[in-house]
Write an enzyme that holds these catalytic residues in place. Structure first.
Site, mmCIF file in Angstrom:
data_model
loop_
_atom_site.group_PDB
_atom_site.id
_atom_site.type_symbol
_atom_site.label_atom_id
_atom_site.label_comp_id
_atom_site.label_asym_id
_atom_site.label_seq_id
_atom_site.Cartn_x
_atom_site.Cartn_y
_atom_site.Cartn_z
ATOM 1 N N HIS A 1 -36.939 -18.806 12.102
ATOM 2 C CA HIS A 1 -37.572 -19.423 13.273
ATOM 3 C C HIS A 1 -38.551 -18.518 14.002
ATOM 4 O O HIS A 1 -39.295 -18.979 14.856
ATOM 5 C CB HIS A 1 -36.512 -19.893 14.275
ATOM 6 C CG HIS A 1 -35.858 -18.763 15.018
ATOM 7 N ND1 HIS A 1 -34.862 -18.006 14.483
ATOM 8 C CD2 HIS A 1 -36.104 -18.246 16.246
ATOM 9 C CE1 HIS A 1 -34.501 -17.081 15.348
ATOM 10 N NE2 HIS A 1 -35.238 -17.189 16.430
HETATM 11 C C1 UD1 Z 1 -37.055 -18.457 21.340
HETATM 12 C C2 UD1 Z 1 -37.331 -16.993 21.624
HETATM 13 C C3 UD1 Z 1 -36.896 -16.153 20.438
HETATM 14 C C4 UD1 Z 1 -35.450 -16.442 20.085
HETATM 15 C C5 UD1 Z 1 -35.220 -17.935 19.925
HETATM 16 C C6 UD1 Z 1 -33.738 -18.206 19.745
HETATM 17 C C7 UD1 Z 1 -39.275 -16.621 23.065
HETATM 18 C C8 UD1 Z 1 -40.690 -16.185 23.119
HETATM 19 N N1 UD1 Z 1 -38.750 -16.760 21.846
HETATM 20 O O1 UD1 Z 1 -37.833 -18.817 20.214
HETATM 21 O O2 UD1 Z 1 -37.008 -14.789 20.766
HETATM 22 O O3 UD1 Z 1 -35.169 -15.796 18.872
HETATM 23 O O4 UD1 Z 1 -35.677 -18.635 21.083
HETATM 24 O O5 UD1 Z 1 -33.509 -19.365 19.033
HETATM 25 O O6 UD1 Z 1 -38.666 -16.820 24.083
HETATM 26 N N2 UD1 Z 1 -37.744 -26.856 20.219
HETATM 27 C C9 UD1 Z 1 -37.145 -28.094 20.171
HETATM 28 N N3 UD1 Z 1 -35.957 -28.242 20.812
HETATM 29 C C10 UD1 Z 1 -35.338 -27.255 21.517
HETATM 30 C C11 UD1 Z 1 -35.974 -26.000 21.554
HETATM 31 C C12 UD1 Z 1 -37.170 -25.814 20.908
HETATM 32 O O7 UD1 Z 1 -37.655 -29.024 19.555
HETATM 33 O O8 UD1 Z 1 -34.240 -27.471 22.082
HETATM 34 C C13 UD1 Z 1 -39.014 -26.651 19.470
HETATM 35 C C14 UD1 Z 1 -40.257 -26.993 20.300
HETATM 36 O O9 UD1 Z 1 -41.207 -27.574 19.443
HETATM 37 C C15 UD1 Z 1 -40.740 -25.621 20.733
HETATM 38 C C16 UD1 Z 1 -40.340 -24.744 19.547
HETATM 39 O O10 UD1 Z 1 -39.118 -25.299 19.076
HETATM 40 O O11 UD1 Z 1 -42.121 -25.595 20.984
HETATM 41 C C17 UD1 Z 1 -40.144 -23.285 19.900
HETATM 42 O O12 UD1 Z 1 -39.195 -23.146 20.980
HETATM 43 P P1 UD1 Z 1 -39.303 -21.880 21.964
HETATM 44 O O13 UD1 Z 1 -38.137 -21.872 22.884
HETATM 45 O O14 UD1 Z 1 -40.641 -21.800 22.571
HETATM 46 O O15 UD1 Z 1 -39.211 -20.656 20.977
HETATM 47 P P2 UD1 Z 1 -38.128 -20.322 19.872
HETATM 48 O O16 UD1 Z 1 -38.800 -20.307 18.555
HETATM 49 O O17 UD1 Z 1 -36.935 -21.171 20.034
HETATM 50 N N1 UDP Z 2 -26.623 -19.823 15.535
HETATM 51 C C1 UDP Z 2 -25.826 -20.952 15.655
HETATM 52 N N2 UDP Z 2 -26.180 -22.081 14.960
HETATM 53 C C2 UDP Z 2 -27.276 -22.119 14.146
HETATM 54 C C3 UDP Z 2 -28.075 -20.947 14.034
HETATM 55 C C4 UDP Z 2 -27.723 -19.827 14.754
HETATM 56 O O1 UDP Z 2 -24.818 -20.946 16.363
HETATM 57 O O2 UDP Z 2 -27.534 -23.162 13.552
HETATM 58 C C5 UDP Z 2 -26.257 -18.632 16.311
HETATM 59 C C6 UDP Z 2 -26.098 -17.377 15.495
HETATM 60 O O3 UDP Z 2 -24.807 -17.323 14.933
HETATM 61 C C7 UDP Z 2 -26.365 -16.298 16.527
HETATM 62 C C8 UDP Z 2 -27.408 -16.921 17.417
HETATM 63 O O4 UDP Z 2 -27.338 -18.329 17.189
HETATM 64 O O5 UDP Z 2 -25.210 -16.062 17.320
HETATM 65 C C9 UDP Z 2 -28.749 -16.406 17.036
HETATM 66 O O6 UDP Z 2 -29.731 -17.155 17.628
HETATM 67 P P1 UDP Z 2 -31.200 -17.256 17.041
HETATM 68 O O7 UDP Z 2 -31.221 -16.871 15.622
HETATM 69 O O8 UDP Z 2 -31.694 -18.589 17.420
HETATM 70 O O9 UDP Z 2 -31.986 -16.213 17.943
HETATM 71 P P2 UDP Z 2 -32.214 -14.635 17.832
HETATM 72 O O10 UDP Z 2 -30.911 -13.962 17.710
HETATM 73 O O11 UDP Z 2 -33.135 -14.412 16.676
HETATM 74 O O12 UDP Z 2 -32.935 -14.327 19.109
#
Ligand code: UD1
Ligand code: UDP
Length: 365
Positions: A214
């Site tokens: 992601h």
């Molecule tokens: C964010 C964090 C990243 C973290 C991740 C955890 C930032 C800059 N990035 O990335 O460091 O690893 O969260 O998972 O803060 N979306 C949905 N539904 C949701 C959430 C997101 O559809 O509930 C989609 C939307 O299209 C959105 C995209 O995912 O634009 C990205 O979501 P966003 O929260 O901006 O960044 P993450 O990739 O989730």
């Molecule tokens: N995780 C989860 N369900 C999923 C994918 C990830 O519970 O389908 C958990 C994972 O075990 C870890 C956390 O989400 O505890 C990590 O989040 P993510 O990878 O979204 O973000 P990051 O750690 O890269 O910021």
């Protein structure tokens, strides 16, 4: 003591569970959910499974560009600080929610407590690296998960209020592993996966790869994303992939055809722990999952050029791979010598929630 805690993204819910439970025994915590993640399987599921207290505020900021998302959070968090008058602001990790919380508090002279301080990938193009550097430099209490993180801060001249508390995600794993095993033993894990995707084959423990993708550095670059999925299609075992909504949208847009990859919706933490503990290998760009693989003794391949969790690379438990089909295939087919080596306790003893609570109450002394 009264503090505000900001959460908003999936890994922050998981980190909040052990801390909120411990801190609230004798103190007051106002929980603010920014709404950065909002789908039920990216947010609600963690509150239900882990017993995280219901947020006092939900800012419902949702998705958007970095500036828009962070700006909207900043404005709303400021109002809450002025109303609640906390003695401190606690933020986790390195997301836009983290930076917004830290910045709003710092401008109002409310002490900032940063959990997961001091991590560095030394790649300033990553939004996470920008968020962590900025947050660390305006924090009063820098609560580091490892000694490496402490050293990183010292190198930047930050020495005051820096403590190694151990890793709060290790607490979360220790608290939930037995619960996860109890819930998913006897094949119920596979039934749950099949309910989501009827094409999931009869997987066996240790006979699948568990993957998550992601991070912006991989998803914003469509060539990289195609390369990753081409590699997955060539793996010698099925690839189970709980898919982040961001990546799902791109797979659909780019018409990426998948056969060996079995997509499922994002799963709850308990199922994720079970799937991680029982995978042959984890292949990911997630920060949290790299460590969970390490804690659960499942080898990991990280699809990035750097990691801030450098300890996991020792003895080959984790291996970085540049995004090319050939290097990814090489990394996943490596000989797994890591099982020969004991793992040192580099992430603390699983009592970070207590250590962080004490550090806050002692004012960093
Ligand atoms: C964010 C964090 C990243 C973290 C991740 C955890 C930032 C800059 N990035 O990335 O460091 O690893 O969260 O998972 O803060 N979306 C949905 N539904 C949701 C959430 C997101 O559809 O509930 C989609 C939307 O299209 C959105 C995209 O995912 O634009 C990205 O979501 P966003 O929260 O901006 O960044 P993450 O990739 O989730
Ligand atoms: N995780 C989860 N369900 C999923 C994918 C990830 O519970 O389908 C958990 C994972 O075990 C870890 C956390 O989400 O505890 C990590 O989040 P993510 O990878 O979204 O973000 P990051 O750690 O890269 O910021």
């Amino acid at each position: 003591m009264k503090i505000i805690t900001i959460i908003g993204a999936r890994p922050q819910f998981i980190k909040a569970a052990p801390f909120s439970f411990t801190f609230r025994k004798e103190n007051e915590e106002i929980l603010v959910h920014t709404g950065q993640h909002y789908d039920a399987n990216m947010s609600d599921v963690f509150f239900k499974e882990l017993g995280i207290p219901h947020p006092d505020y939900n800012l419902e900021v949702g998705s958007g560009s970095h500036g828009l998302q962070t700006g909207r959070m900043l404005e709303k968090i400021e109002d809450i600080i002025l109303k609640e008058k906390p003695e401190g602001m606690l933020v986790y990790g390195d997301t836009n929610s983290t930076l917004a919380g830290a910045l709003a508090a710092s401008k109002l002279h409310v002490p900032v407590f940063h959990v997961e301080a001091g991590l560095r990938s030394y790649n300033k193009l990553m939004p996470e690296e920008q968020n962590r550097i900025l947050t660390d430099h305006i924090s009063n209490l820098l609560l580091c998960p490892t000694q490496t993180a402490v050293d990183n801060l010292n190198k930047e001249g930050i020495t005051k209020g820096v403590l190694n508390t151990g890793d709060i995600m290790f607490d979360a794993v220790l608290r939930n592993l037995e619960i996860s095993k109890g819930k998913y033993i006897n094949g119920s894990w596979l039934n749950e996966l099949k309910q989501d995707n009827s094409k999931i084959p009869n997987l066996k423990e240790k006979e699948y790869y568990l993957a998550t993708i992601h991070r912006a550095e991989n998803t914003d670059n469509h060539n990289k994303l195609r390369e990753i999925f081409s590699a997955f299609e060539k793996f010698d075992k099925p690839v189970l992939l709980p898919i982040h909504p961001r990546t799902r949208k791109l797979i659909e847009e780019l018409n990426i055809e998948l056969n060996n990859v079995k997509l499922i919706k994002p799963v709850g933490y308990l199922l994720m722990l079970y799937l991680t503990a029982n995978a042959y290998m984890v292949v990911t760009d997630s920060g949290g999952l790299q460590k969970e693989s390490y804690f659960l003794k499942t080898p990991c391949t990280t699809l990035r050029d750097q990691t801030e969790w450098v300890e996991t690379l020792e003895n080959g438990w984790n291996m970085l791979s540049p995004i090319e089909v050939s290097t990814i295939l090489e990394a996943v087919s490596r000989k797994l010598d890591c099982f020969k080596y004991p793992q040192p306790q580099l992430f603390g003893e699983g009592n970070a929630a207590e250590q962080i609570t004490q550090a806050i109450l002692n004012g960093g002394k």
